[in-house]
Every structure is written in C-alpha cells, then in structure tokens.
Design a protein around this motif. Structure first.
Motif, short mmCIF file in Angstrom:
data_model
loop_
_atom_site.label_atom_id
_atom_site.label_comp_id
_atom_site.label_asym_id
_atom_site.label_seq_id
_atom_site.Cartn_x
_atom_site.Cartn_y
_atom_site.Cartn_z
N LYS A 299 -9.51 7.69 3.01
CA LYS A 299 -9.17 7.81 4.43
C LYS A 299 -7.96 6.96 4.82
CE LYS A 299 -13.91 8.89 5.85
NZ LYS A 299 -15.06 8.49 6.71
N SER A 300 -7.99 5.68 4.43
CA SER A 300 -6.92 4.77 4.86
C SER A 300 -5.71 4.78 3.94
CB SER A 300 -7.46 3.34 4.96
OG SER A 300 -7.83 2.87 3.67
N LYS B 226 -5.29 2.75 1.50
CA LYS B 226 -5.04 1.40 1.02
C LYS B 226 -5.55 1.23 -0.41
CE LYS B 226 -5.12 -0.87 5.54
NZ LYS B 226 -5.75 -1.95 6.36
N ARG C 270 -7.31 4.13 -4.46
CA ARG C 270 -6.93 4.16 -3.05
C ARG C 270 -8.06 4.72 -2.21
NH1 ARG C 270 -1.56 3.47 -1.54
NH2 ARG C 270 -0.13 3.14 -3.29
N ASP C 271 -8.26 4.10 -1.07
CA ASP C 271 -9.26 4.62 -0.15
C ASP C 271 -8.81 5.99 0.37
OD1 ASP C 271 -11.70 3.96 1.62
OD2 ASP C 271 -10.17 4.59 3.07
N ASP D 101 0.81 -1.22 0.00
CA ASP D 101 0.00 0.00 0.00
C ASP D 101 0.85 1.26 0.00
OD1 ASP D 101 -2.42 -1.36 0.00
OD2 ASP D 101 -2.51 -1.48 2.19
#
Length: 491
Positions: free
Chosen positions: A307-308, A310, A304-305, A127
C-alpha cells in the motif's frame, strides 16, 4: 540502441588453479543484465528496456552496470517483465523489481574506490530508489569460496562472482572478473540431429536429446569440428553438463562432454530408478506473485509494503544463515537431551575438530555451573567448606563445596570460584602416592599405634615386604630414641 551497453565487463570462468584468497566475492545474480546510461536501461545487445519513470527517478545521471532482479529462481519471470514492448509494460510489476548495481563503468578508479562511490551516490535508504548495491565480502581461501557457493546453491542461487582487488573496469571479457558455478553432468539419449548454420553449414548444429523422464532438449555447444563432422549416432548415449533446470524441467545451457560407449540407454534408465538424476527431480517453481524480494549473499534486499510502497525488511528477506529460529523450534531444541559425552576440558576446550565436536559436548559456564550444582547434592560437604584450597581432582569429585551464592564470606575467593564437574575432570582416578602410607604413620606416631612386626618368614617374604617391615620397625623405634635423648639432657 546503445553502443556502450555492448561493451560491458564480462567474466571468465574460475578454475581451481586460481587462488581466490583476497578476491572480492558477491553472489552471481540470475536476473537480467542491464546497463544504465544515466537516463535509460539497455541490454547487453544495446536494446532499450522500457522501464517506467518511477523505477529510474532516483538513480544518478552517470553510467552504472548491474542486473534487474526479482528473486532467486525467478529469472524467467524477471525477463518476461523487463523485455516487454512499451505498449505492454505493466508498471506495477516494476514495483517489486530491484536494480542491483555492482559497478560504475565511467568512474576510472580501482574496484574498491568504485564501490565506495556507489555506496555514497546510490540512495539505498530512499523509498523512491529501486536500486541497491550488491554486497561483497573478501574471500578467505578456496574453502571459504566453496562454502559460500554451497550456501548459494542451497538457497536456489546461481553461483559466485570473484573480483580481483585493485582491478580496473575493462570494456571486454577479463580475467579480473571470474564466475564460479556448480555444473551437473548427466546422460541423455540422442534422438536426432539438427543441421548447422554459418561456419557449420553441412555439419552438426545441435543434438536432439532425451532425458530419462522423457523431457527433450537440444545440445548445441561443446563439440569440436571433428565431432560436428561425425556426430554421435542416433540412439547412442552422451554425457552433458548443465547449470540448472528451467521451470519446465529442461536443462539450461547444456554442453556436450563425451560419448558413453560403455553404457546403453537401458543402463541409464535402470540407474535412474535407484539414484534420481537432478533432471528427473521435480523442480519447485517459485510463485509468480512478486510479493518478496528476499536476500542475496552478503546483502538483505528489503521488500516493499504493497500500500505505502515503503521499504520493509521481514524475516523472509533475511538470509537463511541469519534467520532467528521460531519459538517452537527453539523450545524443541531446549527439550532435546544431548546424548554426547562431556569433554574433559569443558568450556575451556580449544579443539575445533568436527569429529571431536560431534562426539563431545562443551557446556557453557552457566550450564556447567547448573550441572555441577545438581550433581553436588549427592556428595558430602567438605570439612573446610568454601575455604578449602585443595585442587585434587578426586577430592573435588567426592566432596561438595559451597558456591558463591551459598558463601557468607564476601572475601572468600575460593567460594566464588566455579566448581568443576566430575565428568569434566582430566583424571578419573588419582594415582596413589608411594609415600602416602608412610606419611599417615608419621602423623600418628604419638597415638600409641601398634604395628604388626610379624614378617611371615615362613611364607617366603618378598624384597618389598622386607623393606616395608623394616620401615615400620624404624618408625616404632624413633619415639624411644627421642625419649632417651630427653632423659640424658635432664640428667
């Protein structure tokens, strides 16, 4: 400044005289070419890109060749992010960019070995890694190449790159790397001349041109020296080619082709009313919000998320060819009746002719069995049921036979065989056998059947009638002869 970045491998243009069979295909990316030195990114001119540290952290400490990319049709957005000065860089913008790697300049091995090394040393599942390897596929031939090019164009891509198998990395423009692109050609009105510079001082530098929709642009390439000395006159019509339109609707990389002395500008404007040229059609400008990475040919680039951070693969990231249709679309397709005729060979048909496939439908075993069961309800049952071994097309079309589920005998092989659909039969009508009538008469010879022996001689009988009548007479006489023989034996 990086000298090595100015000596990357450059492509020549593919033409149809070159057989692409066996070459490696990848999508031509509409991003920013970037050379990774092992510590920083540089442009083809050797200028430093001020990428944030997190964008570089997971990359190997050896040179790489690739492009920084943010999606098809987003070249202008990508270049606006990458070419910012250090004090104006927005780190969050880089979180939705990807460094697409397609070569390892310092490896020294063949192309296939370099790709394997990249796959092993660029952590694509991490990631924290903002790089991935460009997908490749071996070309099966010119038709395969043209189909892939059409797929890329339909998806808003730029073209195809061809890499010669077993080739080495060369620090120059090379025929082992070819670019395949679709060019559009259109007409434009010359409205002005721009002076040339350097070797073209005192000659034409570029033509100022206008499109049928009023958009203005310059054409500066494609001229020979004679054309630069005596350029097309103002208000004349020229034909030029270009690769695509910018977000503002201006042709990118226009190239002069020829003068059009056979056309006036009024002719061009009139033709544009019935068949709109590519430059007149309003371009759909991609959103400036970088929320998705989407895909490239032979690869899926995960998003990609927010917030995270990932990597996640959504339906928007997948290629159009591999997307699963929505439930509403699939249900509408199921309810839609196929009006094509059934192919006589059904699912066993081996023909791949597009015209044949358009004209005939080929039901699968499941649909074929269902269709047969539905139609068999209107047919009388066969006397022999599931044990019938007759293969006559007419018999199967006129009599029903129990299916596997309806058969009570588990050892009955005939009952387990799938029934033929009468619409799928090769023979619509079975030709009558010339001995069918005779066979029936022989079988019934002991049933006191009476035959009409009237030859109708007064009505000009034909030779065929005589033969038939004689045959019937012989059949009548045979039982008498046999009975006489029996009486002789008894005596």
């Amino acid at each position: 400044m990086s000298q090595a970045a100015t000596q990357v491998l450059l492509a020549e243009t593919w033409n149809e005289n070159i057989d692409p069979t066996g070459w490696w295909m990848s999508e031509k990316l509409d991003g920013v070419r970037a050379y990774w030195s092992g510590s920083n990114f540089y442009s083809r001119q050797g200028n430093l890109f001020h990428a944030p540290d997190f964008f570089k952290a997971a990359l190997p400490k050896v040179p790489l060749d690739g492009e920084i990319w943010c999606g098809r049709g987003l070249f202008q957005k990508c270049i606006s992010i990458v070419k910012k000065q250090a004090n104006k860089v927005v780190p969050d913008d880089y979180k939705l960019l990807t460094y697409l790697v397609f070569d390892a300049p310092s490896h020294g091995g063949k192309y296939e070995d370099r790709v394997k090394w990249l796959q092993a040393n660029v952590p694509q599942d991490d990631d924290k890694c903002y790089a991935t390897i460009v997908g490749i596929k071996k070309c099966q031939g010119p038709d395969d190449l043209k189909q892939c090019l059409a797929n890329v164009n339909a998806a808003g891509g730029e073209g195809i790159m061809l890499r010669k198998p077993g080739s080495l990395y060369e620090n120059k423009r090379s025929s082992t790397l070819l670019k395949v692109k679709t060019f559009y050609d259109e007409e434009a009105l010359v409205i002005g001349h721009k002076p040339g510079k350097g070797n073209c001082t005192g000659m034409l530098g570029a033509l100022e041109c206008q499109l049928p929709n009023g958009k203005r642009f310059d054409v500066g390439s494609g001229f020979n020296m004679d054309q630069r000395r005596k350029p097309p006159k103002i208000k004349s019509v020229i034909t030029f080619k270009f690769q695509e339109l910018s977000n503002a609707g201006i042709p990118r990389f226009p190239v002069f082709l020829r003068m059009r002395t056979d056309l006036t500008w009024n002719d061009v404007l009139e033709a544009a009313k019935t068949k709109k040229p590519v430059s007149v059609i309003q371009k759909v400008v991609p959103t400036t919000k970088l929320s998705k990475q989407h895909s490239i040919l032979f690869s899926v680039i995960p998003s990609r998320d927010v917030k995270s951070g990932k990597k996640i693969v959504t339906s928007d990231d997948e290629d159009e060819e591999t997307q699963v249709p929505s439930s509403s679309a699939s249900s509408s397709n199921k309810n839609k009746k196929d009006t094509r005729e059934l192919c006589q060979y059904g699912e066993k048909c081996y023909r791949t002719n597009p015209d044949h496939l358009k004209q005939y439908q080929h039901p699968t075993a499941k649909s074929k069995s269902k269709l047969t069961k539905t139609k068999s309800k209107t047919k009388p049952p066969c006397t022999f049921g599931s044990k019938c071994n007759r293969q006559s097309s007419v018999h199967l079309a006129n009599f029903s036979h129990p299916s596997k589920s309806e058969s009570h005998d588990p050892t009955d092989i005939a009952a387990q065989e799938e029934l033929l659909d009468p619409d799928d039969l090769v023979e619509i009508e079975e030709p009558a056998s010339p001995t069918t009538t005779d066979n029936l008469l022989v079988k019934d010879k002991n049933k006191d059947r009476q035959f009409d022996t009237n030859d109708d001689d007064d009505e000009q009988p034909s030779t065929i009638n005589k033969k038939t009548t004689k045959r019937k007479r012989n059949l009548e006489e045979k039982p008498t002869v046999r009975s006489t023989r029996k009486r002789i034996k008894k005596s």
